[in-house]
Design an enzyme around this catalytic site. Structure first.
Site, PDB file in Angstrom:
ATOM      1  N   ARG A  79     -19.910  16.319 -48.432  1.00  0.00           N
ATOM      2  CA  ARG A  79     -20.706  15.109 -48.146  1.00  0.00           C
ATOM      3  C   ARG A  79     -22.186  15.467 -48.249  1.00  0.00           C
ATOM      4  NH1 ARG A  79     -16.945  11.805 -45.557  1.00  0.00           N
ATOM      5  NH2 ARG A  79     -18.114   9.999 -46.259  1.00  0.00           N
ATOM      6  N   GLN A 100     -23.413  12.533 -53.635  1.00  0.00           N
ATOM      7  CA  GLN A 100     -23.421  11.159 -53.110  1.00  0.00           C
ATOM      8  C   GLN A 100     -22.923  10.118 -54.129  1.00  0.00           C
ATOM      9  OE1 GLN A 100     -27.123  10.472 -51.192  1.00  0.00           O
ATOM     10  NE2 GLN A 100     -26.173   9.200 -49.637  1.00  0.00           N
ATOM     11  N   ASP A 152     -19.159   9.848 -54.060  1.00  0.00           N
ATOM     12  CA  ASP A 152     -18.549   9.870 -52.730  1.00  0.00           C
ATOM     13  C   ASP A 152     -17.646   8.655 -52.484  1.00  0.00           C
ATOM     14  OD1 ASP A 152     -17.940  10.118 -50.052  1.00  0.00           O
ATOM     15  OD2 ASP A 152     -19.985  10.584 -49.427  1.00  0.00           O
ATOM     16  N   SER A 185     -17.218   7.415 -48.836  1.00  0.00           N
ATOM     17  CA  SER A 185     -18.311   6.585 -48.317  1.00  0.00           C
ATOM     18  C   SER A 185     -18.231   5.175 -48.877  1.00  0.00           C
ATOM     19  CB  SER A 185     -19.668   7.188 -48.674  1.00  0.00           C
ATOM     20  OG  SER A 185     -19.903   8.320 -47.898  1.00  0.00           O
ATOM     21  N   TYR A 234     -18.860  16.615 -40.103  1.00  0.00           N
ATOM     22  CA  TYR A 234     -17.716  15.961 -39.459  1.00  0.00           C
ATOM     23  C   TYR A 234     -17.662  16.304 -37.967  1.00  0.00           C
ATOM     24  CZ  TYR A 234     -15.871  14.815 -44.067  1.00  0.00           C
ATOM     25  OH  TYR A 234     -15.704  14.297 -45.321  1.00  0.00           O
TER      26      TYR A 234
HETATM   27  P1  NAD Z   1     -15.076  10.188 -40.433  1.00  0.00           P
HETATM   28  O1  NAD Z   1     -14.381   9.074 -41.127  1.00  0.00           O
HETATM   29  O2  NAD Z   1     -14.545  11.550 -40.569  1.00  0.00           O
HETATM   30  O3  NAD Z   1     -15.137   9.848 -38.861  1.00  0.00           O
HETATM   31  C1  NAD Z   1     -15.703   8.633 -38.410  1.00  0.00           C
HETATM   32  C2  NAD Z   1     -16.528   8.903 -37.192  1.00  0.00           C
HETATM   33  O4  NAD Z   1     -15.689   9.205 -36.069  1.00  0.00           O
HETATM   34  C3  NAD Z   1     -17.499  10.063 -37.303  1.00  0.00           C
HETATM   35  O5  NAD Z   1     -18.821   9.592 -37.121  1.00  0.00           O
HETATM   36  C4  NAD Z   1     -17.066  11.013 -36.189  1.00  0.00           C
HETATM   37  O6  NAD Z   1     -18.165  11.684 -35.577  1.00  0.00           O
HETATM   38  C5  NAD Z   1     -16.407  10.047 -35.225  1.00  0.00           C
HETATM   39  N1  NAD Z   1     -15.516  10.668 -34.232  1.00  0.00           N
HETATM   40  C6  NAD Z   1     -14.622  11.680 -34.380  1.00  0.00           C
HETATM   41  N2  NAD Z   1     -14.027  11.969 -33.201  1.00  0.00           N
HETATM   42  C7  NAD Z   1     -14.544  11.110 -32.276  1.00  0.00           C
HETATM   43  C8  NAD Z   1     -14.320  10.907 -30.896  1.00  0.00           C
HETATM   44  N3  NAD Z   1     -13.463  11.655 -30.192  1.00  0.00           N
HETATM   45  N4  NAD Z   1     -15.023   9.946 -30.264  1.00  0.00           N
HETATM   46  C9  NAD Z   1     -15.911   9.172 -30.956  1.00  0.00           C
HETATM   47  N5  NAD Z   1     -16.167   9.316 -32.264  1.00  0.00           N
HETATM   48  C10 NAD Z   1     -15.496  10.278 -32.934  1.00  0.00           C
HETATM   49  O7  NAD Z   1     -16.635  10.195 -40.787  1.00  0.00           O
HETATM   50  P2  NAD Z   1     -17.380   9.762 -42.121  1.00  0.00           P
HETATM   51  O8  NAD Z   1     -17.797   8.373 -42.040  1.00  0.00           O
HETATM   52  O9  NAD Z   1     -16.539  10.190 -43.282  1.00  0.00           O
HETATM   53  O10 NAD Z   1     -18.684  10.661 -42.044  1.00  0.00           O
HETATM   54  C11 NAD Z   1     -18.565  12.074 -41.860  1.00  0.00           C
HETATM   55  C12 NAD Z   1     -19.890  12.754 -41.961  1.00  0.00           C
HETATM   56  O11 NAD Z   1     -20.353  12.779 -43.290  1.00  0.00           O
HETATM   57  C13 NAD Z   1     -21.016  12.110 -41.157  1.00  0.00           C
HETATM   58  O12 NAD Z   1     -21.777  13.126 -40.583  1.00  0.00           O
HETATM   59  C14 NAD Z   1     -21.804  11.360 -42.182  1.00  0.00           C
HETATM   60  O13 NAD Z   1     -23.142  11.152 -41.794  1.00  0.00           O
HETATM   61  C15 NAD Z   1     -21.693  12.340 -43.325  1.00  0.00           C
HETATM   62  N6  NAD Z   1     -21.963  11.723 -44.626  1.00  0.00           N
HETATM   63  C16 NAD Z   1     -22.952  12.277 -45.389  1.00  0.00           C
HETATM   64  C17 NAD Z   1     -23.217  11.729 -46.625  1.00  0.00           C
HETATM   65  C18 NAD Z   1     -24.301  12.331 -47.471  1.00  0.00           C
HETATM   66  O14 NAD Z   1     -25.104  13.057 -47.040  1.00  0.00           O
HETATM   67  N7  NAD Z   1     -24.319  12.064 -48.718  1.00  0.00           N
HETATM   68  C19 NAD Z   1     -22.493  10.661 -47.082  1.00  0.00           C
HETATM   69  C20 NAD Z   1     -21.490  10.146 -46.275  1.00  0.00           C
HETATM   70  C21 NAD Z   1     -21.224  10.704 -45.042  1.00  0.00           C
END
Ligand code: NAD
Length: 362
Positions: free
Chosen positions: A118, A123, A126, A129, A224
């Protein structure tokens, strides 16, 4: 010229992995074959694909036998249906074991884009996302459609209607989009995530962050969340239960890749919910965030991790662009895939062997 085959998804999916516009762009360098009817449920006819340079193939065996690169979201691919020269690009949720990818046993390169790092560099590819964002949006639409109330405060001749209250649990891509959508609709929104940095994101969208101290974070986890201890989980469940009683729509999105989703809504929370409230559980495919206990039926639970599929046209446009960007990257990097973080990150199997470190560990 190499050939690409765009495959039809399983019967219960509406999306398709390439749009006619993607086919037009790819047809400059590839022969692009389309499995007949592949795009119909997303709103793209065979004629449109043909008009954009695709070759429509009725017979699946013929399609698989003649393609160098197979593209789908997560179509079923029979192991014995193709030669050794193939490459597969899809999104098979390999860490969660959601789809069958036993075709890797053939000597092919298999890339699953749910494994992409990620990072900013990745991006444009992705898929997670793209689809999570649309799922978060659709979760709000689904919730609003089911609850028998308006979202914003409305004052009129008959009096004043109070705004709807929405609670979002898990503030990754889906959660942030859910918050933004619910705010746009005029709802009052609160949210919680174990990653501390999300507090600022939640507050910048005008929502209230529920603060619970003591979560574990790991800087090496690629952004994550990680699994939390039992005491902390209990404290989270208790706090959420206390914050539930005035909520109309709860959207849960909390996931930990390769692990069961954490339970955030326990029995006490379900009991505390108002009559006719709605829970939309986007973490359902990995166990869900809601305890499996049928304690009462005064609330409704929608367990669906693929709400993006209800927006098949929009989802397919984004998915197709992500896959094309990945393919472009692969073309540039093909000779040095051992070193490239993006290709190395998404490569599940090669030469009949699973090569991805996280799958070998599991
Ligand atoms: P995900 O689908 O894996 O999880 C969704 C959310 O659930 C996350 O925010 C996680 O912190 C939260 N979570 C997990 N356990 C939990 C708990 N016990 N209680 C409450 N919340 C909980 O996440 P995602 O949407 O795929 O994103 C994962 C990471 O990737 C994030 O840090 C996001 O910012 C990052 N990301 C970065 C980019 C980039 O830089 N290009 C793009 C997309 C996502």
């Amino acid at each position: 010229m190499k050939s690409i085959a765009l495959l039809k998804e399983k019967d219960d999916r509406n999306i398709v992995a390439l749009s006619p516009a993607n086919v037009k762009a790819l047809a400059v360098n590839y022969t692009v074959m389309i499995e007949s009817g592949a795009g119909l449920k997303a709103g793209f006819t065979d004629d449109e694909y043909a008009h954009h340079g695709g070759h429509i193939i009725e017979n699946k065996e013929k399609l698989l036998a003649n393609a160098d690169i197979l593209i789908s979201y997560a179509a079923e691919i029979p192991v014995n249906s193709f030669t050794e020269a193939n490459m597969v690009i899809g999104c098979y949720h390999v860490l969660d074991g959601l789809d069958d990818f036993s075709f890797y046993k053939k000597k092919l390169e298999f890339y699953s884009l749910d494994l992409l790092p990620r990072t900013t560099l990745a991006q444009s590819m992705d898929v997670l996302s793209s689809l999570a964002s649309l799922a978060g949006y659709q979760a709000v639409i689904e919730g609003l459609n089911k609850v028998k109330k308006v979202a914003p405060m409305i004052a009129g001749a008959g009096g004043t209607l109070q705004p709807m209250h929405v609670l979002v649990l898990g503030v990754g891509v889906a959660g942030l989009q859910a918050i933004a959508t619910a705010k746009r609709m005029g709802a009052v929104v609160s949210a919680f995530d174990v990653r501390k940095q999300t507090q600022l994101e939640v507050e910048s969208l005008g929502a209230k962050f529920i603060e619970i101290e003591g979560a574990k974070e790991d800087q090496e986890s690629g952004g994550y969340a990680i699994e939390q201890g039992e005491d902390f989980n209990q404290m989270v469940q208790d706090t959420i239960a206390k914050n539930c009683e005035h909520i109309d729509v709860i959207i849960t999105t909390a996931r930990i890749p390769g692990r069961k989703a954490p339970i955030l809504i326990n029995e006490a929370a379900l009991k505390a919910l108002k009559k006719d409230s709605i829970i939309i559980d986007l973490a359902a495919s990995t166990g869900g965030n809601v305890i499996q206990q049928d304690i009462s039926k005064h609330y409704a639970l929608v367990s669906n991790s693929e709400l993006f599929d209800q927006l098949a046209y929009s989802s397919s446009l984004l998915l197709g662009n992500n896959i094309c960007n990945f393919l472009k990257h692969w073309e540039k990097q093909a000779d040095k895939d051992e070193k490239d973080d993006i290709l190395k990150g998404a490569l599940v199997a090669k030469g009949g062997q699973i090569v991805h470190p996280r799958l070998i560990q599991n």
